[in-house]
Design an enzyme around this catalytic site. Sequence first.
Site, PDB file in Angstrom:
ATOM      1  N   PRO A  11      22.017   8.762   3.148  1.00  0.00           N
ATOM      2  CA  PRO A  11      22.246   8.900   4.588  1.00  0.00           C
ATOM      3  C   PRO A  11      21.021   8.550   5.438  1.00  0.00           C
ATOM      4  CG  PRO A  11      22.120  11.049   3.516  1.00  0.00           C
ATOM      5  CD  PRO A  11      22.207  10.019   2.426  1.00  0.00           C
ATOM      6  N   ASN A  12      21.325   7.894   6.543  1.00  0.00           N
ATOM      7  CA  ASN A  12      20.357   7.516   7.585  1.00  0.00           C
ATOM      8  C   ASN A  12      19.439   6.363   7.203  1.00  0.00           C
ATOM      9  OD1 ASN A  12      21.179   9.550   9.527  1.00  0.00           O
ATOM     10  ND2 ASN A  12      20.319  11.040   8.109  1.00  0.00           N
ATOM     11  N   ARG A  19      14.310   4.120  12.804  1.00  0.00           N
ATOM     12  CA  ARG A  19      14.284   5.559  12.533  1.00  0.00           C
ATOM     13  C   ARG A  19      12.849   6.035  12.294  1.00  0.00           C
ATOM     14  NH1 ARG A  19      16.081   8.339   6.805  1.00  0.00           N
ATOM     15  NH2 ARG A  19      15.839  10.486   7.506  1.00  0.00           N
ATOM     16  N   TYR A  24       8.687   6.179   8.475  1.00  0.00           N
ATOM     17  CA  TYR A  24       9.401   5.250   7.582  1.00  0.00           C
ATOM     18  C   TYR A  24       9.030   3.784   7.784  1.00  0.00           C
ATOM     19  CZ  TYR A  24      12.226   9.403   6.688  1.00  0.00           C
ATOM     20  OH  TYR A  24      12.626  10.665   6.335  1.00  0.00           O
ATOM     21  N   ASN A  76      17.588   6.168  -3.640  1.00  0.00           N
ATOM     22  CA  ASN A  76      16.964   6.971  -2.591  1.00  0.00           C
ATOM     23  C   ASN A  76      18.117   7.717  -1.931  1.00  0.00           C
ATOM     24  OD1 ASN A  76      15.773   8.161  -0.417  1.00  0.00           O
ATOM     25  ND2 ASN A  76      14.738   6.312   0.326  1.00  0.00           N
ATOM     26  N   ALA A  79      18.339  12.712   2.407  1.00  0.00           N
ATOM     27  CA  ALA A  79      18.368  14.175   2.469  1.00  0.00           C
ATOM     28  C   ALA A  79      19.199  14.793   1.349  1.00  0.00           C
ATOM     29  CB  ALA A  79      18.910  14.611   3.830  1.00  0.00           C
ATOM     30  N   HIS A  82      17.653  16.634  -1.679  1.00  0.00           N
ATOM     31  CA  HIS A  82      17.226  18.035  -1.641  1.00  0.00           C
ATOM     32  C   HIS A  82      18.397  19.012  -1.664  1.00  0.00           C
ATOM     33  CE1 HIS A  82      13.746  15.790  -0.431  1.00  0.00           C
ATOM     34  NE2 HIS A  82      14.315  15.438   0.713  1.00  0.00           N
ATOM     35  N   ASP A  89      24.971  16.114 -10.590  1.00  0.00           N
ATOM     36  CA  ASP A  89      25.938  16.201 -11.680  1.00  0.00           C
ATOM     37  C   ASP A  89      26.475  14.821 -12.060  1.00  0.00           C
ATOM     38  OD1 ASP A  89      25.618  18.926 -11.796  1.00  0.00           O
ATOM     39  OD2 ASP A  89      27.576  19.422 -10.931  1.00  0.00           O
ATOM     40  N   GLU A 100      14.320   7.530  -9.211  1.00  0.00           N
ATOM     41  CA  GLU A 100      14.416   8.112  -7.863  1.00  0.00           C
ATOM     42  C   GLU A 100      13.295   7.526  -7.013  1.00  0.00           C
ATOM     43  OE1 GLU A 100      13.433  12.249  -7.818  1.00  0.00           O
ATOM     44  OE2 GLU A 100      13.874  12.478  -5.698  1.00  0.00           O
ATOM     45  N   HIS A 102      11.572   7.198  -2.840  1.00  0.00           N
ATOM     46  CA  HIS A 102      11.510   7.599  -1.433  1.00  0.00           C
ATOM     47  C   HIS A 102      10.530   6.696  -0.719  1.00  0.00           C
ATOM     48  CE1 HIS A 102      13.887  11.160  -2.153  1.00  0.00           C
ATOM     49  NE2 HIS A 102      13.181  11.336  -3.248  1.00  0.00           N
ATOM     50  N   ILE A 103      10.735   6.554   0.557  1.00  0.00           N
ATOM     51  CA  ILE A 103       9.829   5.732   1.352  1.00  0.00           C
ATOM     52  C   ILE A 103       8.609   6.549   1.754  1.00  0.00           C
ATOM     53  CG2 ILE A 103       9.597   4.464   3.531  1.00  0.00           C
ATOM     54  CD1 ILE A 103      12.690   3.938   3.193  1.00  0.00           C
ATOM     55  N   SER A 104       8.864   7.775   2.202  1.00  0.00           N
ATOM     56  CA  SER A 104       7.762   8.646   2.619  1.00  0.00           C
ATOM     57  C   SER A 104       7.276   9.469   1.425  1.00  0.00           C
ATOM     58  CB  SER A 104       8.239   9.593   3.732  1.00  0.00           C
ATOM     59  OG  SER A 104       9.249  10.464   3.229  1.00  0.00           O
ATOM     60  N   ARG A 109       5.262  16.449   3.243  1.00  0.00           N
ATOM     61  CA  ARG A 109       6.089  16.796   4.402  1.00  0.00           C
ATOM     62  C   ARG A 109       6.565  18.252   4.289  1.00  0.00           C
ATOM     63  NH1 ARG A 109      10.367  12.177   5.268  1.00  0.00           N
ATOM     64  NH2 ARG A 109      10.544  13.269   7.268  1.00  0.00           N
ATOM     65  N   ARG A 113      11.545  19.526   1.621  1.00  0.00           N
ATOM     66  CA  ARG A 113      11.641  18.205   0.987  1.00  0.00           C
ATOM     67  C   ARG A 113      10.947  18.169  -0.373  1.00  0.00           C
ATOM     68  NH1 ARG A 113      13.511  14.962   5.312  1.00  0.00           N
ATOM     69  NH2 ARG A 113      12.797  15.828   7.285  1.00  0.00           N
TER      70      ARG A 113
HETATM   71  C1  DQA Z   1      13.581  10.088   2.258  1.00  0.00           C
HETATM   72  C2  DQA Z   1      12.965  11.481   2.332  1.00  0.00           C
HETATM   73  C3  DQA Z   1      14.034  12.523   2.616  1.00  0.00           C
HETATM   74  O1  DQA Z   1      13.440  13.816   2.691  1.00  0.00           O
HETATM   75  C4  DQA Z   1      14.710  12.240   3.947  1.00  0.00           C
HETATM   76  O2  DQA Z   1      15.739  13.175   4.184  1.00  0.00           O
HETATM   77  C5  DQA Z   1      15.209  10.848   4.023  1.00  0.00           C
HETATM   78  C6  DQA Z   1      14.368   9.760   3.512  1.00  0.00           C
HETATM   79  C7  DQA Z   1      12.509   9.007   2.098  1.00  0.00           C
HETATM   80  O3  DQA Z   1      12.875   7.891   1.731  1.00  0.00           O
HETATM   81  O4  DQA Z   1      11.326   9.250   2.336  1.00  0.00           O
HETATM   82  O5  DQA Z   1      16.260  10.580   4.585  1.00  0.00           O
HETATM   83  O6  DQA Z   1      14.426  10.015   1.127  1.00  0.00           O
END
Ligand code: DQA
Length: 125
Positions: A11-12, A19, A24, A76, A79, A82, A89, A100, A102-104, A109, A113
Amino acid sequence: MAKTVYVLNGPNLNLLGTREPKTYGHATLGDVETLCREAAGRRKLAIEFRQSNHEGEIVDSIQEAGAKKAAGIVINAGAYTHTSVAIRDAIAAIAVPVIEDHISNVFARESFRHHSHIAPLANAS
Ligand code: DQA
Protein backbone atom coordinates in the site's frame (compact mmCIF):
# COMPACT_ATOMS: atom_id res chain seq x y z
CA MET A 1 11.53 -20.31 -20.53
CA ALA A 2 12.96 -17.67 -18.18
CA LYS A 3 12.38 -18.09 -14.47
CA THR A 4 10.12 -15.45 -12.95
CA VAL A 5 10.67 -13.24 -9.93
CA TYR A 6 7.59 -11.63 -8.41
CA VAL A 7 8.26 -8.06 -7.24
CA LEU A 8 5.38 -7.15 -4.93
CA ASN A 9 4.74 -3.63 -3.68
CA GLY A 10 2.22 -2.90 -0.99
CA PRO A 11 0.00 0.00 0.00
CA ASN A 12 0.89 3.59 -0.88
CA LEU A 13 3.94 2.62 -2.89
CA ASN A 14 2.01 3.70 -5.99
CA LEU A 15 2.55 7.23 -4.62
CA LEU A 16 6.35 7.06 -4.71
CA GLY A 17 7.76 10.24 -6.22
CA THR A 18 5.31 12.51 -4.41
CA ARG A 19 4.83 10.64 -1.12
CA GLU A 20 6.91 12.08 1.76
CA PRO A 21 9.94 12.69 -0.47
CA LYS A 22 12.20 13.41 2.54
CA THR A 23 11.64 9.79 3.58
CA TYR A 24 11.11 7.99 0.28
CA GLY A 25 12.95 10.15 -2.25
CA HIS A 26 11.78 11.32 -5.67
CA ALA A 27 11.92 8.11 -7.69
CA THR A 28 8.54 6.83 -8.83
CA LEU A 29 7.33 3.23 -8.73
CA GLY A 30 7.80 3.28 -12.50
CA ASP A 31 11.48 4.12 -11.93
CA VAL A 32 11.74 1.20 -9.49
CA GLU A 33 10.15 -1.11 -12.05
CA THR A 34 12.63 0.00 -14.72
CA LEU A 35 15.57 -0.75 -12.39
CA CYS A 36 14.11 -4.16 -11.54
CA ARG A 37 13.58 -5.03 -15.21
CA GLU A 38 17.16 -3.98 -16.07
CA ALA A 39 18.59 -6.07 -13.20
CA ALA A 40 16.41 -9.05 -14.13
CA GLY A 41 17.35 -8.78 -17.79
CA ARG A 42 21.05 -8.98 -16.91
CA ARG A 43 20.29 -12.23 -15.06
CA LYS A 44 17.97 -13.62 -17.76
CA LEU A 45 15.02 -13.55 -15.36
CA ALA A 46 11.46 -12.50 -16.09
CA ILE A 47 9.71 -10.09 -13.73
CA GLU A 48 6.13 -9.99 -12.56
CA PHE A 49 5.93 -6.47 -11.11
CA ARG A 50 2.84 -5.62 -9.07
CA GLN A 51 1.53 -3.03 -6.65
CA SER A 52 -1.62 -3.27 -4.57
CA ASN A 53 -3.22 -1.30 -1.78
CA HIS A 54 -5.22 -4.39 -0.80
CA GLU A 55 -3.94 -7.04 1.60
CA GLY A 56 -5.90 -9.90 -0.01
CA GLU A 57 -4.56 -9.08 -3.47
CA ILE A 58 -1.03 -9.33 -2.12
CA VAL A 59 -1.91 -12.70 -0.55
CA ASP A 60 -3.27 -13.79 -3.97
CA SER A 61 0.00 -12.79 -5.67
CA ILE A 62 2.07 -14.71 -3.11
CA GLN A 63 -0.10 -17.81 -3.60
CA GLU A 64 0.24 -17.41 -7.38
CA ALA A 65 4.03 -17.19 -7.09
CA GLY A 66 3.94 -20.41 -5.08
CA ALA A 67 1.65 -22.22 -7.52
CA LYS A 68 3.79 -21.16 -10.49
CA LYS A 69 7.01 -22.14 -8.69
CA ALA A 70 8.49 -18.66 -9.07
CA ALA A 71 12.25 -18.25 -8.70
CA GLY A 72 11.66 -15.81 -5.87
CA ILE A 73 9.61 -13.02 -4.39
CA VAL A 74 10.92 -9.56 -3.58
CA ILE A 75 8.36 -7.86 -1.37
CA ASN A 76 7.98 -4.41 0.07
CA ALA A 77 4.70 -4.92 1.89
CA GLY A 78 4.65 -1.30 3.09
CA ALA A 79 2.66 -0.88 6.29
CA TYR A 80 1.36 -4.47 6.01
CA THR A 81 4.90 -5.53 6.93
CA HIS A 82 4.12 -4.53 10.49
CA THR A 83 0.52 -5.73 10.70
CA SER A 84 -0.32 -8.55 8.33
CA VAL A 85 -0.49 -12.08 9.69
CA ALA A 86 -2.25 -13.03 6.42
CA ILE A 87 0.76 -12.04 4.31
CA ARG A 88 3.07 -13.78 6.75
CA ASP A 89 0.99 -16.97 6.54
CA ALA A 90 0.90 -16.84 2.72
CA ILE A 91 4.71 -16.71 2.65
CA ALA A 92 4.89 -19.59 5.13
CA ALA A 93 2.57 -21.64 2.89
CA ILE A 94 4.80 -21.64 -0.20
CA ALA A 95 8.26 -22.93 -1.06
CA VAL A 96 9.64 -19.84 -2.77
CA PRO A 97 12.60 -17.78 -1.48
CA VAL A 98 11.56 -14.35 -0.25
CA ILE A 99 13.52 -11.13 0.06
CA GLU A 100 11.93 -8.37 2.15
CA ASP A 101 12.83 -4.85 1.18
CA HIS A 102 12.10 -1.30 2.26
CA ILE A 103 13.03 2.06 0.87
CA SER A 104 13.48 3.78 4.22
CA ASN A 105 15.46 2.55 7.21
CA VAL A 106 12.53 1.28 9.25
CA PHE A 107 14.74 0.82 12.32
CA ALA A 108 15.55 4.52 12.41
CA ARG A 109 11.84 5.41 12.41
CA GLU A 110 8.88 4.99 14.78
CA SER A 111 8.99 1.91 17.02
CA PHE A 112 5.85 0.45 15.39
CA ARG A 113 7.92 0.02 12.22
CA HIS A 114 10.63 -2.00 13.97
CA HIS A 115 8.69 -5.25 13.93
CA SER A 116 8.19 -7.19 10.70
CA HIS A 117 5.91 -10.22 10.40
CA ILE A 118 7.79 -11.08 7.20
CA ALA A 119 11.42 -10.88 8.36
CA PRO A 120 11.47 -14.17 10.33
CA LEU A 121 10.45 -16.03 7.15
CA ALA A 122 12.55 -14.05 4.67
CA ASN A 123 15.79 -15.40 3.22
CA ALA A 124 17.18 -11.87 3.21
CA SER A 125 16.15 -8.32 4.02
C1 DQA B 1 8.12 1.10 3.85
C2 DQA B 1 8.22 1.29 5.36
C3 DQA B 1 6.87 1.05 6.02
O1 DQA B 1 6.98 1.25 7.42
C4 DQA B 1 5.84 2.04 5.49
O2 DQA B 1 4.58 1.79 6.05
C5 DQA B 1 5.79 2.03 4.01
C6 DQA B 1 7.04 1.97 3.25
C7 DQA B 1 9.43 1.45 3.15
O3 DQA B 1 9.59 1.06 1.99
O4 DQA B 1 10.30 2.10 3.73
O5 DQA B 1 4.73 2.17 3.41
O6 DQA B 1 7.84 -0.26 3.57
